[in-house]
Design a protein around this motif. Structure first.
Motif, PDB file in Angstrom:
ATOM      1  N   MET A   1      24.344  54.764  47.851  1.00 51.16           N
ATOM      2  CA  MET A   1      25.374  53.744  47.734  1.00 51.16           C
ATOM      3  C   MET A   1      26.590  54.313  47.013  1.00 51.16           C
ATOM      4  SD  MET A   1      23.252  50.315  46.890  1.00 51.16           S
ATOM      5  CE  MET A   1      24.602  49.263  47.346  1.00 51.16           C
ATOM      6  N   TYR A   2      27.737  53.959  47.503  1.00 51.51           N
ATOM      7  CA  TYR A   2      28.987  54.374  46.889  1.00 51.51           C
ATOM      8  C   TYR A   2      29.260  53.475  45.693  1.00 51.51           C
ATOM      9  CZ  TYR A   2      34.019  54.772  46.269  1.00 51.51           C
ATOM     10  OH  TYR A   2      35.266  54.944  45.728  1.00 51.51           O
ATOM     11  N   ASP A   3      29.607  54.049  44.580  1.00 54.61           N
ATOM     12  CA  ASP A   3      29.878  53.316  43.348  1.00 54.61           C
ATOM     13  C   ASP A   3      31.390  53.237  43.147  1.00 54.61           C
ATOM     14  OD1 ASP A   3      30.109  52.380  40.781  1.00 54.61           O
ATOM     15  OD2 ASP A   3      28.889  53.922  39.864  1.00 54.61           O
ATOM     16  N   PRO A   4      32.040  52.194  43.675  1.00 51.53           N
ATOM     17  CA  PRO A   4      33.494  52.105  43.524  1.00 51.53           C
ATOM     18  C   PRO A   4      33.870  51.817  42.076  1.00 51.53           C
ATOM     19  CG  PRO A   4      32.662  50.107  44.530  1.00 51.53           C
ATOM     20  CD  PRO A   4      31.489  51.045  44.387  1.00 51.53           C
ATOM     21  N   PRO A   5      34.994  52.346  41.624  1.00 52.61           N
ATOM     22  CA  PRO A   5      35.399  52.093  40.242  1.00 52.61           C
ATOM     23  C   PRO A   5      35.951  50.688  40.054  1.00 52.61           C
ATOM     24  CG  PRO A   5      37.098  53.333  41.364  1.00 52.61           C
ATOM     25  CD  PRO A   5      35.942  53.214  42.328  1.00 52.61           C
ATOM     26  N   HIS A   6      35.776  50.171  38.875  1.00 52.01           N
ATOM     27  CA  HIS A   6      36.442  48.924  38.487  1.00 52.01           C
ATOM     28  C   HIS A   6      37.927  49.247  38.383  1.00 52.01           C
ATOM     29  CE1 HIS A   6      37.814  45.668  35.864  1.00 52.01           C
ATOM     30  NE2 HIS A   6      36.698  45.020  36.186  1.00 52.01           N
TER      31      HIS A   6
ATOM     32  N   TRP B   1      45.067  46.303  44.647  1.00 52.39           N
ATOM     33  CA  TRP B   1      44.336  45.994  43.411  1.00 52.39           C
ATOM     34  C   TRP B   1      43.234  44.974  43.689  1.00 52.39           C
ATOM     35  CZ3 TRP B   1      44.475  49.084  39.466  1.00 52.39           C
ATOM     36  CH2 TRP B   1      45.607  49.867  39.236  1.00 52.39           C
ATOM     37  N   ILE B   2      43.557  43.968  44.505  1.00 50.17           N
ATOM     38  CA  ILE B   2      42.562  42.945  44.847  1.00 50.17           C
ATOM     39  C   ILE B   2      41.441  43.562  45.688  1.00 50.17           C
ATOM     40  CG2 ILE B   2      42.188  40.819  46.193  1.00 50.17           C
ATOM     41  CD1 ILE B   2      43.525  40.345  43.471  1.00 50.17           C
ATOM     42  N   ALA B   3      41.782  44.440  46.614  1.00 50.63           N
ATOM     43  CA  ALA B   3      40.769  45.107  47.444  1.00 50.63           C
ATOM     44  C   ALA B   3      39.849  45.974  46.590  1.00 50.63           C
ATOM     45  CB  ALA B   3      41.437  45.936  48.534  1.00 50.63           C
TER      46      ALA B   3
ATOM     47  N   ASP C   1      33.216  44.297  43.045  1.00 42.17           N
ATOM     48  CA  ASP C   1      32.388  43.093  42.929  1.00 42.17           C
ATOM     49  C   ASP C   1      31.278  43.077  43.978  1.00 42.17           C
ATOM     50  OD1 ASP C   1      34.014  42.298  40.828  1.00 42.17           O
ATOM     51  OD2 ASP C   1      35.142  40.835  42.033  1.00 42.17           O
ATOM     52  N   LEU C   2      31.602  43.447  45.218  1.00 40.88           N
ATOM     53  CA  LEU C   2      30.606  43.462  46.279  1.00 40.88           C
ATOM     54  C   LEU C   2      29.537  44.516  45.998  1.00 40.88           C
ATOM     55  CD1 LEU C   2      29.623  42.341  48.960  1.00 40.88           C
ATOM     56  CD2 LEU C   2      31.143  43.960  50.106  1.00 40.88           C
ATOM     57  N   TRP C   3      29.957  45.684  45.524  1.00 38.33           N
ATOM     58  CA  TRP C   3      28.988  46.727  45.178  1.00 38.33           C
ATOM     59  C   TRP C   3      28.035  46.232  44.086  1.00 38.33           C
ATOM     60  CZ3 TRP C   3      28.355  49.299  40.483  1.00 38.33           C
ATOM     61  CH2 TRP C   3      27.416  50.326  40.513  1.00 38.33           C
TER      62      TRP C   3
END
Length: 102
Positions: free
Chosen positions: A4-9, A73-75, A81-83
């Protein structure tokens, strides 16, 4: 199995990239954004999400030409949040029966 990709906050991006590039403090950034230092600190420390209002403030502050588009920024916040929701586990649901064309 894929990892799983861990997107940054988005707060991490602000804290690690934007503020150092601008050579300004949290207090200075908050004043320029028109928010309290505490509100900005919550975002920077990943305890609060980027709201649509904050995204618009960031867009006005950084400028669209400098990558400050509110929708980006919202994306980034939505991806984070989805991750987080996916890593917490899928909720138990009953899958809907989909009928073919009538």
């Amino acid at each position: 199995m894929t990892t799983m990709y861990d997107p940054p906050h988005p707060g991490e991006t602000l804290r690690e990239d934007i503020l150092p590039a601008l050579s300004i403090t949290v207090t200075q950034a908050a004043a320029q954004l028109g928010v309290t230092r505490a509100a900005l600190s919550r975002v920077l420390n990943e305890r609060a999400a980027i709201s649509p209002e904050m995204a618009l403030r960031l867009e006005a502050w950084l400028g669209v030409e400098n990558g400050g588009r509110a929708d980006l920024w919202i994306a980034q916040q939505a991806a984070f949040d989805l991750w987080k929701a996916r890593t917490a586990g899928l909720p138990t649901v009953v899958r809907a029966a989909v009928n073919g064309p009538a």
